[in-house]
Design a protein around this motif. Structure first.
Motif, mmCIF file in Angstrom:
data_model
loop_
_atom_site.group_PDB
_atom_site.id
_atom_site.type_symbol
_atom_site.label_atom_id
_atom_site.label_comp_id
_atom_site.label_asym_id
_atom_site.label_seq_id
_atom_site.Cartn_x
_atom_site.Cartn_y
_atom_site.Cartn_z
ATOM 1 N N SER A 1 0.821 -1.218 0.000
ATOM 2 C CA SER A 1 0.000 0.000 0.000
ATOM 3 C C SER A 1 0.851 1.262 0.000
ATOM 4 C CB SER A 1 -0.938 0.010 1.218
ATOM 5 O OG SER A 1 -0.192 0.091 2.424
ATOM 6 N N TRP A 2 2.149 1.131 0.329
ATOM 7 C CA TRP A 2 3.033 2.287 0.354
ATOM 8 C C TRP A 2 3.489 2.688 -1.050
ATOM 9 C CZ3 TRP A 2 7.133 0.773 4.624
ATOM 10 C CH2 TRP A 2 6.460 0.422 5.803
ATOM 11 N N LYS A 3 3.440 1.747 -1.984
ATOM 12 C CA LYS A 3 4.080 1.937 -3.295
ATOM 13 C C LYS A 3 3.607 3.182 -4.053
ATOM 14 C CE LYS A 3 5.465 -2.860 -3.963
ATOM 15 N NZ LYS A 3 5.314 -4.097 -4.763
ATOM 16 N N PRO A 4 2.286 3.466 -4.131
ATOM 17 C CA PRO A 4 1.866 4.682 -4.843
ATOM 18 C C PRO A 4 2.430 5.958 -4.229
ATOM 19 C CG PRO A 4 -0.010 3.208 -4.490
ATOM 20 C CD PRO A 4 1.115 2.670 -3.670
ATOM 21 N N VAL A 5 2.508 5.992 -2.896
ATOM 22 C CA VAL A 5 3.041 7.161 -2.200
ATOM 23 C C VAL A 5 4.534 7.301 -2.480
ATOM 24 C CG1 VAL A 5 3.606 8.078 0.083
ATOM 25 C CG2 VAL A 5 1.312 7.231 -0.380
ATOM 26 N N ILE A 6 5.239 6.197 -2.417
ATOM 27 C CA ILE A 6 6.687 6.208 -2.673
ATOM 28 C C ILE A 6 6.961 6.706 -4.086
ATOM 29 C CG2 ILE A 6 8.711 4.714 -2.959
ATOM 30 C CD1 ILE A 6 7.494 3.004 -0.671
ATOM 31 N N LYS A 7 6.161 6.223 -5.035
ATOM 32 C CA LYS A 7 6.321 6.644 -6.425
ATOM 33 C C LYS A 7 6.040 8.128 -6.588
ATOM 34 C CE LYS A 7 4.867 5.437 -11.136
ATOM 35 N NZ LYS A 7 3.959 4.602 -11.954
ATOM 36 N N SER A 8 5.013 8.635 -5.886
ATOM 37 C CA SER A 8 4.656 10.060 -5.995
ATOM 38 C C SER A 8 5.756 10.965 -5.477
ATOM 39 C CB SER A 8 3.345 10.339 -5.231
ATOM 40 O OG SER A 8 3.551 10.278 -3.824
ATOM 41 N N LEU A 9 6.586 10.464 -4.565
ATOM 42 C CA LEU A 9 7.698 11.251 -4.018
ATOM 43 C C LEU A 9 8.966 11.111 -4.854
ATOM 44 C CD1 LEU A 9 7.236 10.521 -0.197
ATOM 45 C CD2 LEU A 9 6.787 12.681 -1.366
ATOM 46 N N GLY A 10 8.899 10.315 -5.905
ATOM 47 C CA GLY A 10 10.053 10.135 -6.775
ATOM 48 C C GLY A 10 11.130 9.254 -6.174
ATOM 49 N N ILE A 11 10.736 8.403 -5.217
ATOM 50 C CA ILE A 11 11.692 7.500 -4.559
ATOM 51 C C ILE A 11 11.740 6.185 -5.333
ATOM 52 C CG2 ILE A 11 12.264 6.301 -2.420
ATOM 53 C CD1 ILE A 11 10.471 8.391 -0.974
ATOM 54 N N GLU A 12 12.936 5.763 -5.717
ATOM 55 C CA GLU A 12 13.086 4.512 -6.453
ATOM 56 C C GLU A 12 12.853 3.306 -5.541
ATOM 57 O OE1 GLU A 12 16.727 4.278 -8.613
ATOM 58 O OE2 GLU A 12 16.368 6.153 -9.717
ATOM 59 N N HIS A 13 13.423 3.341 -4.360
ATOM 60 C CA HIS A 13 13.215 2.251 -3.400
ATOM 61 C C HIS A 13 13.570 2.752 -2.002
ATOM 62 C CE1 HIS A 13 17.577 1.624 -3.000
ATOM 63 N NE2 HIS A 13 17.637 1.831 -4.303
ATOM 64 N N LEU A 14 12.927 2.160 -1.004
ATOM 65 C CA LEU A 14 13.248 2.501 0.377
ATOM 66 C C LEU A 14 14.473 1.718 0.825
ATOM 67 C CD1 LEU A 14 9.773 2.563 2.152
ATOM 68 C CD2 LEU A 14 11.217 4.512 1.612
ATOM 69 N N ARG A 15 15.256 2.348 1.679
ATOM 70 C CA ARG A 15 16.385 1.651 2.264
ATOM 71 C C ARG A 15 15.915 0.898 3.507
ATOM 72 N NH1 ARG A 15 20.294 6.851 1.972
ATOM 73 N NH2 ARG A 15 18.392 7.871 1.266
ATOM 74 N N ARG A 16 16.634 -0.153 3.828
ATOM 75 C CA ARG A 16 16.204 -1.061 4.893
ATOM 76 C C ARG A 16 15.946 -0.337 6.213
ATOM 77 N NH1 ARG A 16 19.217 -6.871 5.936
ATOM 78 N NH2 ARG A 16 17.630 -7.764 7.295
ATOM 79 N N HIS A 17 16.826 0.619 6.550
ATOM 80 C CA HIS A 17 16.699 1.292 7.849
ATOM 81 C C HIS A 17 15.497 2.220 7.917
ATOM 82 C CE1 HIS A 17 18.866 4.418 5.540
ATOM 83 N NE2 HIS A 17 18.212 5.252 6.320
ATOM 84 N N GLN A 18 14.848 2.504 6.766
ATOM 85 C CA GLN A 18 13.702 3.402 6.754
ATOM 86 C C GLN A 18 12.389 2.689 7.060
ATOM 87 O OE1 GLN A 18 14.538 4.751 2.668
ATOM 88 N NE2 GLN A 18 14.678 6.839 3.461
ATOM 89 N N ILE A 19 12.336 1.386 6.795
ATOM 90 C CA ILE A 19 11.057 0.667 6.843
ATOM 91 C C ILE A 19 10.505 0.542 8.263
ATOM 92 C CG2 ILE A 19 9.932 -1.543 6.342
ATOM 93 C CD1 ILE A 19 11.826 -1.812 3.938
ATOM 94 N N LEU A 20 11.337 0.164 9.224
ATOM 95 C CA LEU A 20 10.847 -0.025 10.595
ATOM 96 C C LEU A 20 10.297 1.261 11.223
ATOM 97 C CD1 LEU A 20 13.392 -2.592 12.096
ATOM 98 C CD2 LEU A 20 10.958 -2.947 11.677
ATOM 99 N N PRO A 21 10.988 2.414 11.087
ATOM 100 C CA PRO A 21 10.410 3.651 11.626
ATOM 101 C C PRO A 21 9.070 4.021 10.970
ATOM 102 C CG PRO A 21 12.754 3.935 11.251
ATOM 103 C CD PRO A 21 12.378 2.624 10.628
ATOM 104 N N ILE A 22 8.962 3.809 9.666
ATOM 105 C CA ILE A 22 7.693 4.089 8.976
ATOM 106 C C ILE A 22 6.583 3.229 9.553
ATOM 107 C CG2 ILE A 22 6.463 3.893 6.771
ATOM 108 C CD1 ILE A 22 9.139 4.613 5.385
ATOM 109 N N GLN A 23 6.883 1.931 9.728
ATOM 110 C CA GLN A 23 5.887 1.018 10.291
ATOM 111 C C GLN A 23 5.525 1.412 11.714
ATOM 112 O OE1 GLN A 23 4.507 -1.805 8.379
ATOM 113 N NE2 GLN A 23 3.053 -1.176 9.947
ATOM 114 N N SER A 24 6.506 1.876 12.475
ATOM 115 C CA SER A 24 6.264 2.308 13.855
ATOM 116 C C SER A 24 5.256 3.454 13.902
ATOM 117 C CB SER A 24 7.583 2.737 14.497
ATOM 118 O OG SER A 24 7.375 3.307 15.778
#
Length: 423
Positions: A6-29
């Motif tokens: 469900s994050w993918k459309p938002v990530i694409k809208s920000l022009g982000i190619e991919h999230l880095r591993r250390h970013q995922i846990l804080p986002i989920q938190s």
């Protein structure tokens, strides 16, 4: 941990190619509703950690507190370019403009609103925020809560009180690259965070080459010693400046102006400057934008410029004077190499005592406002002098200051190079 689809459309809208591993846990938190504190290296994408949850709740407002107008403008511009409903309020906005933005807030037509902490003291602003659904409150560069709150920006200490006065409590997100280990709990307490989830990633920036240069001069006069330092500055620029941008930090507005005037003759049309005492606010703002947009390649500034600023191609940072603290130094070198390319960071220091005299003036001025502030500045200056005089790996020294233990030397800094040559 895998990224939610469900994050993918938002990530694409920000022009982000991919999230880095250390970013995922804080986002989920954040998405799980936990107050979250993140300490991650400069250039590691901390803003994406709060932008993605905010955009997944775009019908509610996310209020972002920034320490400087430079950072505020930069963040809003990047979001607006991506088509995100983001705006800011600063003291340059007219009364009519401010009212229009607060009307958008009340009508839930903004996803992001950026302000400095002083804005939270306004009764009109408080009323507008109470009338909307606030999803998240972000304190970017949260080390400023304790670094600045106890000295010249007391409004940082009032953020927690502002949160407590809201009809519904938002999720609180705080982040920085320079949260000292003994300050984490204090910052969380001052922000009235509830059992915050703490995340710390590797703070090492492998693409930064840290150098230091002893600019001690035998000249008796201050003007003579400064002339020698100017020559060292020009040699550094010739040696390390290629096609990217250059950031030069100086401690005083007088130094900034002198460097700007000297370099403008050598590099006409390529130099900007930034400090709080520039006579024209419009000129300062224009020069800032010229550098941020790549119209000029060299920026000469005091510490008022640069925290969190994202100029991808900064390839050289020079500290014309020794910074007043390790925190300032780490934040400022963090502007370099954000495109992943190699960048040089050169620290000037002297044994004539010229920089130390400037630091003492700052300490005395701070002491008149607050004895605690004066004591803090003195301790910071001592730590900075110790770093400049140390013969240990500069990268290891910085990581140790930040609470991260590093076993290996960087092999590239000035101290490592000297040991390699047997000096």
């Amino acid at each position: 941990m895998k990224m939610n689809d469900s994050w993918k459309p938002v990530i694409k809208s920000l022009g982000i190619e991919h999230l880095r591993r250390h970013q995922i846990l804080p986002i989920q938190s954040v998405l799980n509703g936990y107050d979250t504190m993140v300490m991650a290296a400069t250039g590691s994408g901390k803003s994406n950690m709060f932008c993605i949850p905010a955009l997944l709740h775009r019908t509610k407002l996310t209020l972002v507190i920034e320490p400087t107008l430079s950072l505020l403008y930069s963040q809003v511009h990047e979001l607006q370019v991506c088509g995100v409903a983001a705006d800011y309020i600063d003291h340059y906005r007219t009364k009519k403009e401010t009212e229009a933005i607060l009307h958008k807030v009340r009508k839930a037509k903004l996803t992001f609103l950026y302000v400095t902490p002083e804005r939270l003291q306004s009764e009109k602003f408080q009323q507008a925020i109470r009338q909307t659904g606030l999803y998240m409150l972000v304190v970017d560069e949260c080390h400023c809560v304790t670094e600045w709150g106890y000295s010249f920006r007391e409004s940082y200490l009032q953020i927690g009180t502002f949160i407590d006065c809201l009809p519904e409590r938002p999720v609180i997100f705080a982040c920085s690259a320079t949260i000292l280990e003994d300050r984490e709990k204090e910052i969380a307490k001052l922000l009235h965070m509830r059992q915050p989830q703490l995340f710390q990633s590797d703070l090492k920036r492998k693409n930064l080459i840290l150098l230091k240069k002893d600019v001690t001069s035998e000249k008796r006069s201050l003007d003579g010693r400064l002339a020698d330092r100017f020559q060292a500055l020009e040699r550094c620029i010739r040696k390390y400046h290629g096609t990217g941008s250059v950031l030069i930090y100086a401690l005083t507005t007088g130094c900034v102006d002198a460097i700007y005037n000297a370099l403008s003759e050598r590099y006409p049309g390529q130099v900007s400057r930034f400090h709080a005492k520039m006579k024209s606010d419009k000129l300062r703002h224009r020069m800032e934008l010229d550098f941020l947009q790549g119209k000029t390649k060299i920026m000469v500034a005091t510490s008022a410029f640069g925290m969190g600023i994202d100029v991808p191609n900064v390839e050289l940072i020079i500290h014309f004077n020794m910074p007043i603290s390790m925190t300032d130094y780490i934040q400022q070198i963090g502007r370099a190499g954000r495109n992943g390319q190699k960048a040089h960071c050169v620290l000037f220091f002297d044994q004539n005592g010229d920089d130390e005299k400037i630091a003492i003036v700052f300490q005395k001025k701070a002491k008149t406002d607050s004895p605690m502030a004066g004591k803090l500045l003195k301790a910071n200056a001592q730590e900075m002098r110790r770093f400049a005089g140390s013969e240990d790996c500069m990268v290891r020294e910085i990581l140790r200051f930040q609470g991260q233990q590093e076993v290996k030397n960087c092999k590239c800094c000035t101290n490592c190079a000297k040991k390699r040559r047997g000096e």
